[in-house]
Structures are given as C-alpha cells and as structure tokens.
Write an enzyme that holds these catalytic residues in place. Sequence first.
Site, PDB file in Angstrom:
ATOM      1  N   ASN A 158      -4.357   6.073  -0.279  1.00 30.86           N
ATOM      2  CA  ASN A 158      -3.765   6.261   1.044  1.00 30.86           C
ATOM      3  C   ASN A 158      -3.138   7.638   1.215  1.00 30.86           C
ATOM      4  OD1 ASN A 158      -4.580   3.795   1.953  1.00 30.86           O
ATOM      5  ND2 ASN A 158      -2.633   2.775   1.625  1.00 30.86           N
ATOM      6  N   SER A 190       0.813  -1.211   0.000  1.00 32.64           N
ATOM      7  CA  SER A 190       0.000   0.000   0.000  1.00 32.64           C
ATOM      8  C   SER A 190       0.847   1.262   0.000  1.00 32.64           C
ATOM      9  CB  SER A 190      -0.924   0.019   1.226  1.00 32.64           C
ATOM     10  OG  SER A 190      -0.160  -0.046   2.420  1.00 32.64           O
ATOM     11  N   HIS A 198      -2.456  -2.977  -6.020  1.00 31.55           N
ATOM     12  CA  HIS A 198      -2.871  -2.688  -4.654  1.00 31.55           C
ATOM     13  C   HIS A 198      -4.376  -2.897  -4.510  1.00 31.55           C
ATOM     14  CE1 HIS A 198      -3.615   0.430  -1.277  1.00 31.55           C
ATOM     15  NE2 HIS A 198      -3.473  -0.780  -0.774  1.00 31.55           N
ATOM     16  N   GLU A 245      -5.459  -0.331  -7.372  1.00 28.92           N
ATOM     17  CA  GLU A 245      -4.486   0.621  -7.913  1.00 28.92           C
ATOM     18  C   GLU A 245      -3.394  -0.170  -8.640  1.00 28.92           C
ATOM     19  OE1 GLU A 245      -4.546   4.468  -4.980  1.00 28.92           O
ATOM     20  OE2 GLU A 245      -3.582   2.663  -4.182  1.00 28.92           O
TER      21      GLU A 245
END
Length: 286
Positions: free
Chosen positions: A190, A119, A140, A152
């Site tokens: 994130n 991540s 991800h 992702e």
Amino acid sequence: MQLSRIGVVGGGTMASGIVEACILADYDVVVRTRSEAASHSVKVALERHLRRRIARSEIDDERYEVAMSMVRYTTEIDDLYDRHLVIESVVEDIEVKKHLFAQLDRVLIEGSMIASNTSTLPIMALAATTTRPERVLGLHFFNPVGSLRLVEVVRSLVVAPEVLEAGRHFVQTLGKEPVIVNDEAGFVVNALLFPYLNTAVRLLERGVAAKEDIDRAMMLGCNYPMGPLALLDLVGLDVAVAILERLYEETGDPAMLAAPTLRRMREAGHLGRKTGRGFYDYQSKA
C-alpha cells in the site's frame, strides 16, 4: 510452534476469504461475528466461493463437505478461548481494533497469538493493549483472498522471533507467499500502490486524459490487469481515502494527500463497485 485451531473475527469479505483459505488447509476454524446475520453472510459467501471451486474442478463435492465441516460460527468472543491463533479482520478503526485486542487478550489461553489483517494501522499500538505484545503480529491478506497469494507478515518492535516465524509458516500452509515487513504505515504494497492510484486521480483532475484512457494506458503500457481508476472502484473510495490519510499522517509526504476528487466522491457516497457508482457506473451492469 504448532497451530491447528484458528479463530477469525469479522463478518466481511476479507474475513470470509481468510476463513476459506484456512478451512481448505484443514484448519479447525471458529468465526466470531457481531450478529447471527453476519455469521450467515460469511457462511453464504463460503458456500458460494467453494461451489465456484467445484465448477472449476479445483475441489470435488467430498472436499467441499469436509471444508464446510471445519468451520463453526459464534457471536460470543469467549468461544475463541482455545484458539492457537486469532486473526482480526474488522472495520479499519484503531479504537475498535484496540478494544477487540484487549478482549481477545482476556479470553485467550496462554501462549495464543493474535494477528491483525489491517492494511495501514500500527501493529504496535494494537499489541500494547494486551499483556502479550510479543505474541501479536500483522497478517495482511489481499482481496480477493482466494486468488491473491501474497500475505504481508508484519513485524512489530517487540514481536518474538518464534511468533514471527510461526506466522510466516502458517501463511505458507495456506498455499500463500509470506513477505516479512516492518510495522510502518502501508507496509510495502500500500505504501507503493496508493500514491500511484492517487496520482491517477490527479491526472484525471488536470484533464491529462479521460478515465478510460488512463486505465487503458496502464493496462497496455505496464501490462497491469486493471487500470488505477477501476482498481480504486474495486478497493472502495472510502477505503482508499482512509489509507491515504493514514499514510500522510505517518509520512507527511504530499504524494499521500488524497486528491480532492477522491474526498468529494466519498462524501457523495460514490464509493465504487459496492455502491454501484464510482469512477465508473456499475448500476446498469448485470
């Protein structure tokens, strides 16, 4: 680029979720874990998740049996040798991942792709440990994998265009939505999410509102399904601090400095749902 044989390395929640997505898309999957016990945990999790799908009439018994037949388990990394794509989903530790990528590079057939479910860690650093950096990318997934559609697809500086496209197409075959992102800490989600979560903790520290009211405000005011403090408990406070540390290391942005309360709760072992206690107490809940 044809992908039909997939490998997944890891024995945790994310690994089992990725395996579930792959077998439901009719991929032949080999799961490599570090122990027989970890392999058993993945199998049990798969059985539980697929049984829930039966209960919701998403699949029938026949589909369940077919899906379960698509996966094999091993503790030997050499058993991944013929995989077209191997997805790594082990502990979020750069040295552990580098060692694994070097091992995978040694055993995989020529032309195979290696992906990381990291991540926050740099894909380029992982790719550099191999002799095939142009065939390494990030994929991800988000937890819970079974219900969250986003993946992702992370583009390093040297990834081959056809590899990136193969990764994007693979995600689509899982019934998920790929978003191409550059290889920067936190990628998109994130990088936006964790400063928000961190700010919620700082509001709590300053006494702006009670934890329940902070969560309720974001749920009712922004139509979020879960408040930030409850979400931190779900993610795990140790994971949250590690992500914030990585974001701060790369950006130097003060907003990424983990709030003192987060650090102290991590040190106390109050990590959220997985330990039974975080911002909320889960020990007394059935």
